[in-house]
Design a protein around this motif. Structure first.
Motif, PDB file in Angstrom:
ATOM      1  N   ASN A  89      49.606  39.548  53.202  1.00  0.00           N
ATOM      2  CA  ASN A  89      48.532  39.012  52.399  1.00  0.00           C
ATOM      3  C   ASN A  89      47.806  40.299  52.011  1.00  0.00           C
ATOM      4  O   ASN A  89      47.206  40.636  51.118  1.00  0.00           O
ATOM      5  CB  ASN A  89      47.221  39.020  53.618  1.00  0.00           C
ATOM      6  N   GLY A  90      48.579  40.251  50.519  1.00  0.00           N
ATOM      7  CA  GLY A  90      48.425  41.410  49.978  1.00  0.00           C
ATOM      8  C   GLY A  90      48.415  42.157  49.633  1.00  0.00           C
ATOM      9  O   GLY A  90      49.104  43.050  50.986  1.00  0.00           O
ATOM     10  N   THR A  91      48.984  43.293  48.884  1.00  0.00           N
ATOM     11  CA  THR A  91      49.523  44.940  48.961  1.00  0.00           C
ATOM     12  C   THR A  91      48.353  45.847  48.180  1.00  0.00           C
ATOM     13  O   THR A  91      47.571  45.171  47.779  1.00  0.00           O
ATOM     14  CB  THR A  91      50.926  44.686  48.187  1.00  0.00           C
ATOM     15  N   PHE A 142      44.981  45.435  55.146  1.00  0.00           N
ATOM     16  CA  PHE A 142      44.002  45.529  55.675  1.00  0.00           C
ATOM     17  C   PHE A 142      42.593  45.136  55.774  1.00  0.00           C
ATOM     18  O   PHE A 142      42.228  46.403  56.034  1.00  0.00           O
ATOM     19  CB  PHE A 142      44.271  46.137  57.638  1.00  0.00           C
ATOM     20  N   THR A 143      42.315  43.737  55.532  1.00  0.00           N
ATOM     21  CA  THR A 143      40.064  43.886  55.039  1.00  0.00           C
ATOM     22  C   THR A 143      40.165  43.823  56.569  1.00  0.00           C
ATOM     23  O   THR A 143      40.592  42.548  57.130  1.00  0.00           O
ATOM     24  CB  THR A 143      40.747  43.241  53.488  1.00  0.00           C
ATOM     25  N   GLN A 144      38.529  44.046  56.035  1.00  0.00           N
ATOM     26  CA  GLN A 144      38.200  43.035  57.205  1.00  0.00           C
ATOM     27  C   GLN A 144      37.571  41.241  56.829  1.00  0.00           C
ATOM     28  O   GLN A 144      37.729  40.960  58.076  1.00  0.00           O
ATOM     29  CB  GLN A 144      36.142  43.706  57.466  1.00  0.00           C
ATOM     30  N   GLU A 145      37.820  40.973  55.950  1.00  0.00           N
ATOM     31  CA  GLU A 145      37.900  39.462  55.281  1.00  0.00           C
ATOM     32  C   GLU A 145      38.784  39.339  56.125  1.00  0.00           C
ATOM     33  O   GLU A 145      38.802  37.566  56.578  1.00  0.00           O
ATOM     34  CB  GLU A 145      37.226  39.590  53.893  1.00  0.00           C
ATOM     35  N   VAL A 201      44.101  47.110  64.621  1.00  0.00           N
ATOM     36  CA  VAL A 201      45.427  46.097  63.598  1.00  0.00           C
ATOM     37  C   VAL A 201      46.351  47.240  63.093  1.00  0.00           C
ATOM     38  O   VAL A 201      47.506  48.266  63.478  1.00  0.00           O
ATOM     39  CB  VAL A 201      45.239  45.618  62.654  1.00  0.00           C
ATOM     40  N   SER A 202      45.151  48.136  61.713  1.00  0.00           N
ATOM     41  CA  SER A 202      46.116  49.162  61.279  1.00  0.00           C
ATOM     42  C   SER A 202      46.959  50.689  62.440  1.00  0.00           C
ATOM     43  O   SER A 202      47.648  50.991  61.417  1.00  0.00           O
ATOM     44  CB  SER A 202      44.615  50.391  60.899  1.00  0.00           C
ATOM     45  N   GLN A 203      46.384  50.987  62.880  1.00  0.00           N
ATOM     46  CA  GLN A 203      46.760  52.132  64.420  1.00  0.00           C
ATOM     47  C   GLN A 203      47.748  51.179  64.349  1.00  0.00           C
ATOM     48  O   GLN A 203      49.118  51.446  65.598  1.00  0.00           O
ATOM     49  CB  GLN A 203      45.896  51.936  65.204  1.00  0.00           C
TER      50      GLN A 203
END
Length: 677
Positions: A89-91, A142-145, A201-203
């Motif tokens: 979802n984008g970079t 990774f964005t909250q949105e 998710v990031s972890q």
């Protein structure tokens, strides 16, 4: 309201394949297999790269696979799913929209997941396609949105499957076979998904998405030297990591064959699976014999199971079995879906066919036909670049000999009837089977109890429960009193009698259809009915009843309704068909059953059972027996329209849930005799 079931059954009727008796051609010499051997290299960070040059077509494919061992997620089950859905979802260098627009411009396909990525396209764009795939995989944002959107979608998907009997069956089979603490036995829930945070998710990405166990397989119209330089440039900066070592208890089979039953009151047919654990590896000497044995038992159309349950008895659209080699624990399963009335008989026949392959030698003709079919599919598959990539990857990840696939046909042809008998006794267990059945207890338990197979009961999450209790209606309740209570609940006798016509308009969507369907239903109290489904203004199906005549039109073809189907439609030709039921002979009270989570009176009218909420008197559902099993429709969202209550939502099970939402209802207007011509 049963009228909707009839039109849906017609619209989504599946065409059965018919086996044809044809003389079998004599097999020719085995084709020589020439699978492209990959050229390999490894980056300093541990990424293993396999390149297969193939210039037959000007195309290229990239398959990045991270071969981590399965792991459990516990109270945060769903973190891997959310990680998978967020990658791509984008970079850090390109927005999601710009990324997707460029993929479309190149005519390429790029997909990402928590275990890697896949990309394909024209070879003239090979460098840019690899750049986009590497950027998406190694530099995700990774964005909250986006996290909140994907989380909501995951939960919504769970809710959509809440009452899906196949989904319940799949979950319970895994839970019981492997256990809830095993990676293959864990399941998603709204609670575990809500426990997951963006930080999780990031972890998860940082922990598991690393090159230590990663393989990049490149197949297509490329040159090794050029590809090697590009891979080193794009993936050489991928930070080296170490995937965690995971341990968990090995699953165990039951000590004796048993039925594990899940009561699904909404089930219109039974989901049956006979399962047990296996540890077949692709490197085992029994591997090829086990493949052939499974194909004979339930691997293809002409298998023992399918010829018995489908062709000989006509109980199902298909019966299958599955067995595959894996370096991790797997399972054997024999599965089918049958109408409730023959559930116990289907169990008997499944066990009979498992016993047959364990005790009787397969005929030479059957064995040769199965081997020929397997080899034919293998030869066709190796023409596909994706297959070549998969074989190259499996050779590495499963520890296969380098000539495994070159010798594939020879090893299949070497399987004998004695081999099939031997491995069947080893890999198809007759005495340690879990026969997992998800169905309607009231319909199937009496028959199952006569089989003298121990039965244990579970809920839809695999938790052990007591046997479902049978509820009985009091002596003063009759079919007539239930129908009268319904008439009262929807407005009363006078209000119902005052309804001379109804005009309903709504819409629904069908998976894979290019546009929504518009639903139109017109009835009058003089025995007339018209139902039509349209798409973008074009009629897809139309059914009409006008007194003692009727017809169905579909795709330009018109057919007069006759016999049983005409009589069924005539019975529905009224704004409130229950008025007709009150006058009909042979309508009976079956008892109390649960439907859509409510205790209901079950009223039987021929092949249809109607369910009326004991508390409110309103109709909850209709279930109609069909040659293929049964059709079901649930009625929801009753609203008052000019003094009568009418449902604004119909959920129909036609292999999936077809959700019809009514947008407008007209009482005593918008209907004329011309509608029924």
């Amino acid at each position: 309201m049963k009228k909707i079931v009839i039109i849906a059954t017609s619209l989504f009727l599946s065409l059965s394949m018919q086996a044809q008796d044809r003389p079998q051609p004599k097999p020719g010499p085995a084709p020589k297999i020439n699978i492209g051997k990959p050229q390999t290299f490894e980056l300093k960070n541990g990424l293993k790269v396999l390149v297969v040059e193939n210039d037959k077509l000007p195309r290229i494919s990239y398959n990045l696979t991270i071969d981590n061992a399965p792991y459990t997620e516990g109270a945060k089950k769903g973190v891997a799913d959310l990680t998978s859905s967020l990658i791509g979802n984008g970079t850090k260098t390109i927005s999601k929209d710009a990324f997707n627009e460029e993929i479309d411009f190149l005519g390429a396909s790029i997909n990402f997941g928590g275990n890697g990525a896949f990309a394909s396209g024209l070879s003239k764009y090979s460098t840019r396609i690899m750049e986009l795939m590497a950027d998406g995989a190694l530099n995700p944002v990774f964005t909250q949105e986006e996290f909140d959107k994907e989380k909501a979608k995951l939960i919504e998907g769970l809710k959509a499957e809440e009452k899906s009997v196949p989904s319940i069956a799949g979950r319970v089979q895994r839970v019981l076979a492997y256990g809830k603490s095993h990676p293959s036995g864990e399941y998603l829930s709204e609670e575990t998904i809500n426990n997951v945070t963006l930080a999780d998710v990031s972890q998860n990405y940082a922990t598991y998405f690393n090159p230590q166990n990663a393989y990049l397989v490149i197949v297509g119209d490329v040159k090794f030297a050029e590809v090697k330089a590009n891979v080193e440039k794009l993936f050489g900066t991928w930070k080296k990591g170490v995937a965690p070592q995971v341990t968990y208890s090995s699953p165990k089979d039951v000590q004796y064959t048993q039925i594990n039953f899940v009561d699904a009151p909404n089930a219109v047919q039974s989901e049956i699976a006979a399962v047990h654990i296996t540890n077949l590896k692709m490197t085992d000497k029994d591997y090829f014999a086990a493949l052939v044995a499974n194909q004979i038992l339930g691997g293809d159309f002409n298998s023992y199971l399918n010829m018995n349950l489908r062709e000989a008895h006509g109980w199902t659209y298909g019966a299958r079995s599955g067995l595959r080699g894996n370096k991790y624990t797997s399972n054997f399963s024999a599965t089918t879906q049958v109408r409730n009335a023959v559930t116990d008989s289907a169990v008997v026949e499944i066990l009979k066919e498992i016993k047959r392959i364990r005790t009787e030698k397969v005929s030479d003709e059957t064995l040769q036909n199965v081997k020929a079919g397997y080899i034919g599919k293998f030869v066709m598959d190796i023409e596909k670049p994706t297959t070549v990539a998969r074989y190259a990857l499996q050779t590495k990840t499963q520890g296969l000999p380098s000539d495994f696939y070159e010798n594939y046909i020879k090893n299949i042809n070497a399987v004998t009837a004695d081999d099939v008998l031997r491995v069947s006794k080893k890999y198809f267990l007759a005495d340690n089977l879990r026969i997992v059945i998800v169905s309607k207890a009231g319909d199937v338990l009496p028959g199952l109890e006569k089989l003298n197979i121990p039965i244990f009961y579970f809920d839809k999450y695999g938790n052990k429960v007591e046997k479902p209790e049978e509820k009985k209606a009091s002596a003063d309740v009759t079919a007539k009193s239930v129908l009268e209570k319904y008439i009262t609940a929807v407005g009363g006798q006078k209000a119902v009698t005052d309804v001379k016509s109804l005009f309903l308009t709504g819409s629904t969507t069908v998976p894979g259809a290019p546009a929504p369907l518009t639903y139109i239903n017109k009835t009058d109290a003089n025995g007339k009915l018209m139902i039509e489904l349209t798409m973008s203004g074009m009629s897809m199906m139309k059914q009409v009843v006008n007194g003692n005549t009727g017809f169905m039109a579909q795709q330009g073809q018109k057919m007069n309704l006759e016999g049983e189907m005409l009589e069924d439609m005539k019975g529905l030709a009224h704004p409130f068909p229950e008025v007709n039921l009150l006058k009909k002979e042979g309508v009976s009270l079956k008892g109390i059953e649960s439907q859509d989570g409510k205790d209901c009176y079950a009223i039987v009218n021929g092949k249809t059972t109607s369910y009326f909420d004991i508390a409110t008197g309103l109709k909850v559902a209709d279930v109609t027996a069909t040659p293929q099993g049964s059709s079901a429709i649930t009625y929801k969202d009753y609203r008052d329209v000019k003094g009568v209550k009418i449902p604004y939502n119909y959920i129909m099970n036609v292999g999936f849930d077809l959700d019809i939402k009514i947008s407008e209802i007209k009482v005593n207007e918008g209907v004329s005799d011309a509608d029924f011509q």
